[in-house]
Design a protein around this motif. Structure first.
Motif, PDB file in Angstrom:
ATOM      1  N   GLY A 153     -30.615 -81.576 -54.433  1.00  0.00           N
ATOM      2  CA  GLY A 153     -30.289 -81.878 -53.223  1.00  0.00           C
ATOM      3  C   GLY A 153     -30.106 -80.841 -52.047  1.00  0.00           C
ATOM      4  N   HIS A 154     -30.990 -79.690 -52.334  1.00  0.00           N
ATOM      5  CA  HIS A 154     -30.855 -78.554 -51.391  1.00  0.00           C
ATOM      6  C   HIS A 154     -31.695 -78.889 -50.129  1.00  0.00           C
ATOM      7  CE1 HIS A 154     -28.513 -76.320 -53.955  1.00  0.00           C
ATOM      8  NE2 HIS A 154     -29.275 -76.490 -55.041  1.00  0.00           N
ATOM      9  N   ALA A 155     -31.181 -79.068 -49.073  1.00  0.00           N
ATOM     10  CA  ALA A 155     -32.042 -79.382 -47.775  1.00  0.00           C
ATOM     11  C   ALA A 155     -31.240 -78.739 -46.719  1.00  0.00           C
ATOM     12  CB  ALA A 155     -32.015 -80.737 -47.593  1.00  0.00           C
ATOM     13  N   VAL A 156     -31.709 -78.587 -45.479  1.00  0.00           N
ATOM     14  CA  VAL A 156     -31.082 -78.026 -44.428  1.00  0.00           C
ATOM     15  C   VAL A 156     -30.166 -79.281 -43.617  1.00  0.00           C
ATOM     16  CG1 VAL A 156     -31.588 -76.834 -42.366  1.00  0.00           C
ATOM     17  CG2 VAL A 156     -32.830 -76.385 -44.043  1.00  0.00           C
ATOM     18  N   ALA A 157     -28.969 -79.219 -43.763  1.00  0.00           N
ATOM     19  CA  ALA A 157     -28.115 -80.098 -42.966  1.00  0.00           C
ATOM     20  C   ALA A 157     -27.922 -79.750 -41.501  1.00  0.00           C
ATOM     21  CB  ALA A 157     -26.657 -80.315 -43.876  1.00  0.00           C
ATOM     22  N   HIS A 158     -28.710 -79.786 -40.762  1.00  0.00           N
ATOM     23  CA  HIS A 158     -28.511 -79.293 -39.517  1.00  0.00           C
ATOM     24  C   HIS A 158     -29.352 -80.258 -38.494  1.00  0.00           C
ATOM     25  CE1 HIS A 158     -27.792 -76.336 -36.205  1.00  0.00           C
ATOM     26  NE2 HIS A 158     -29.087 -76.921 -35.682  1.00  0.00           N
ATOM     27  N   PRO A 159     -28.662 -80.752 -37.385  1.00  0.00           N
ATOM     28  CA  PRO A 159     -29.611 -81.586 -36.529  1.00  0.00           C
ATOM     29  C   PRO A 159     -31.038 -81.098 -36.391  1.00  0.00           C
ATOM     30  CG  PRO A 159     -27.400 -81.197 -35.550  1.00  0.00           C
ATOM     31  CD  PRO A 159     -27.496 -80.353 -36.776  1.00  0.00           C
ATOM     32  N   GLY A 160     -31.915 -81.797 -36.479  1.00  0.00           N
ATOM     33  CA  GLY A 160     -33.406 -81.557 -36.590  1.00  0.00           C
ATOM     34  C   GLY A 160     -33.814 -80.963 -37.874  1.00  0.00           C
ATOM     35  N   GLY A 161     -32.937 -80.741 -38.819  1.00  0.00           N
ATOM     36  CA  GLY A 161     -33.556 -79.971 -40.170  1.00  0.00           C
ATOM     37  C   GLY A 161     -33.758 -78.757 -39.711  1.00  0.00           C
ATOM     38  N   ALA A 162     -34.721 -78.171 -40.751  1.00  0.00           N
ATOM     39  CA  ALA A 162     -34.951 -76.567 -40.840  1.00  0.00           C
ATOM     40  C   ALA A 162     -35.539 -76.196 -39.189  1.00  0.00           C
ATOM     41  CB  ALA A 162     -36.048 -76.316 -41.756  1.00  0.00           C
ATOM     42  N   ALA A 163     -36.472 -76.927 -38.854  1.00  0.00           N
ATOM     43  CA  ALA A 163     -36.947 -76.748 -37.417  1.00  0.00           C
ATOM     44  C   ALA A 163     -35.884 -76.730 -36.458  1.00  0.00           C
ATOM     45  CB  ALA A 163     -37.991 -77.765 -36.913  1.00  0.00           C
ATOM     46  N   GLY A 164     -34.854 -77.523 -36.707  1.00  0.00           N
ATOM     47  CA  GLY A 164     -33.794 -77.620 -35.545  1.00  0.00           C
ATOM     48  C   GLY A 164     -32.948 -76.448 -35.767  1.00  0.00           C
ATOM     49  N   LEU A 165     -32.610 -75.680 -36.984  1.00  0.00           N
ATOM     50  CA  LEU A 165     -31.519 -74.698 -36.995  1.00  0.00           C
ATOM     51  C   LEU A 165     -32.479 -73.494 -36.523  1.00  0.00           C
ATOM     52  CD1 LEU A 165     -29.206 -73.196 -38.051  1.00  0.00           C
ATOM     53  CD2 LEU A 165     -30.358 -73.435 -40.533  1.00  0.00           C
ATOM     54  N   LYS A 166     -33.895 -73.447 -36.930  1.00  0.00           N
ATOM     55  CA  LYS A 166     -34.786 -72.183 -36.527  1.00  0.00           C
ATOM     56  C   LYS A 166     -34.671 -72.275 -34.881  1.00  0.00           C
ATOM     57  CE  LYS A 166     -39.190 -69.888 -36.553  1.00  0.00           C
ATOM     58  NZ  LYS A 166     -40.552 -69.927 -37.219  1.00  0.00           N
ATOM     59  N   ALA A 167     -34.817 -73.180 -34.025  1.00  0.00           N
ATOM     60  CA  ALA A 167     -34.917 -73.182 -32.742  1.00  0.00           C
ATOM     61  C   ALA A 167     -33.447 -72.975 -32.145  1.00  0.00           C
ATOM     62  CB  ALA A 167     -35.400 -74.716 -32.424  1.00  0.00           C
ATOM     63  N   ASP A 168     -32.264 -73.678 -32.657  1.00  0.00           N
ATOM     64  CA  ASP A 168     -31.075 -73.275 -32.344  1.00  0.00           C
ATOM     65  C   ASP A 168     -30.587 -71.809 -32.518  1.00  0.00           C
ATOM     66  OD1 ASP A 168     -31.117 -75.835 -31.518  1.00  0.00           O
ATOM     67  OD2 ASP A 168     -29.964 -76.697 -33.085  1.00  0.00           O
ATOM     68  N   ALA A 169     -30.810 -71.219 -33.687  1.00  0.00           N
ATOM     69  CA  ALA A 169     -30.613 -70.099 -34.058  1.00  0.00           C
ATOM     70  C   ALA A 169     -31.161 -68.939 -33.091  1.00  0.00           C
ATOM     71  CB  ALA A 169     -30.907 -69.646 -35.529  1.00  0.00           C
ATOM     72  N   GLU A 170     -32.528 -69.169 -32.731  1.00  0.00           N
ATOM     73  CA  GLU A 170     -33.240 -68.319 -32.075  1.00  0.00           C
ATOM     74  C   GLU A 170     -32.845 -68.325 -30.539  1.00  0.00           C
ATOM     75  OE1 GLU A 170     -37.464 -69.567 -32.428  1.00  0.00           O
ATOM     76  OE2 GLU A 170     -37.718 -68.492 -34.173  1.00  0.00           O
ATOM     77  N   ALA A 171     -32.495 -69.579 -29.938  1.00  0.00           N
ATOM     78  CA  ALA A 171     -31.716 -69.820 -28.750  1.00  0.00           C
ATOM     79  C   ALA A 171     -30.358 -68.954 -28.549  1.00  0.00           C
ATOM     80  CB  ALA A 171     -31.643 -71.320 -28.384  1.00  0.00           C
ATOM     81  N   ALA A 172     -29.699 -69.094 -29.939  1.00  0.00           N
ATOM     82  CA  ALA A 172     -28.275 -68.530 -29.595  1.00  0.00           C
ATOM     83  C   ALA A 172     -28.238 -66.942 -29.970  1.00  0.00           C
ATOM     84  CB  ALA A 172     -27.767 -69.220 -30.763  1.00  0.00           C
TER      85      ALA A 172
END
Length: 260
Positions: free
Chosen positions: A34-53
């Motif tokens: 069950g390993h998956a990215v539990a962030h809004p928008g999944g992996a792409a969402g986490l990448k975009a939000d982390a880069e913005a932050a």
């Protein structure tokens, strides 16, 4: 110097605490599935939000992984999970995946564990680096004692993809594992040639105890000078994995910076 903490939400940590880097899990660290990215928008969402932050990500692989073991029922799924963690880490734009060194059983030749590590590395598509972390306990561990770390590095050094394998130095694990704190960074870099990340943790238990129990910086049994000198000498990003119930990571980072 980049200093951050292990958190559930690295984007929130960047906004609330000003962390330039953060470490997190992708999925349950104690689970095989069950390993998956539990962030809004999944992996792409986490990448975009982390880069913005403006926060750099590190991913800690699940604790259940043991690619060194001779037990096929553990080793094979461990390789599969590690491969998935690397893939997901790549998708979120992480700088690396930290994975424990693992162990063999008392009746096994340790060299078999080192060879299993070499095979695991050769079977991975290392689109992001993996950082092998020293561990605190176990007489049959692959990365507790310096001599074992040296044997591991000698064995994997000719593996295809080895250029994308680094080292994560955990200060609590080194203390609990009985490593000499004097000249520790030089000893490690003399073996591995690199320290890519420091897990800066105090230890609840005594030196050589083998107990992996982290404590708040300055409140455990590690000497403060030891913790500070590791940070100074390693010259690598620093992640705290310490308790935050009573003292926040931000407060502990302030404790550290005051002594640097």
């Amino acid at each position: 110097m980049e200093i951050g903490g292990h958190v559930d939400d690295p984007v929130e940590a960047a906004h609330c605490d000003g962390f330039p880097i953060a470490q997190t899990f992708i999925g349950d660290p104690q689970a095989w599935k069950g390993h998956a990215v539990a962030h809004p928008g999944g992996a792409a969402g986490l990448k975009a939000d982390a880069e913005a932050a403006g926060v750099g990500l590190f991913i800690h692989a699940p604790y259940v992984i043991n690619v060194a073991t001779t037990n096929n029922r553990i080793r094979i799924p461990s390789r599969q999970i590690l491969a998935r963690q690397v893939k997901l880490a790549t998708e979120v734009g992480a700088r690396g995946v930290i994975v424990h060194g693992g162990h063999v059983t008392a009746g096994d030749d340790p060299q078999v564990g080192f060879d299993n590590w070499r095979k695991a590395i050769e079977g991975l598509d290392l689109t992001v680096p993996i950082f092998i972390e020293n561990t605190a306990g176990g007489t049959n561990s692959m990365a507790r004692r310096l001599e074992r770390i040296a044997q591991l590095w000698e064995t994997i050094s000719d593996a295809k993809g080895f250029e994308n394998v680094g080292f994560c130095l955990d200060t609590c694990h080194a203390h609990a594992g009985g490593l000499d704190p004097s000249g520790l960074v030089d000893a490690i870099t003399g073996i591995t040639g690199r320290i890519d990340l420091v897990h800066l943790n105090d230890s609840r238990d005594a030196a050589g105890s083998g107990a992996d129990r982290h404590a708040v910086l300055g409140q455990g049994q590690c000497e403060a000078d030891y913790l500070v000198e590791v940070v100074r000498q390693a010259d690598a990003p620093v992640i705290l994995e310490t308790p935050t119930t009573e003292v926040s990571h931000a407060e502990q980072i302030a404790w550290l910076r005051a002594r640097l």
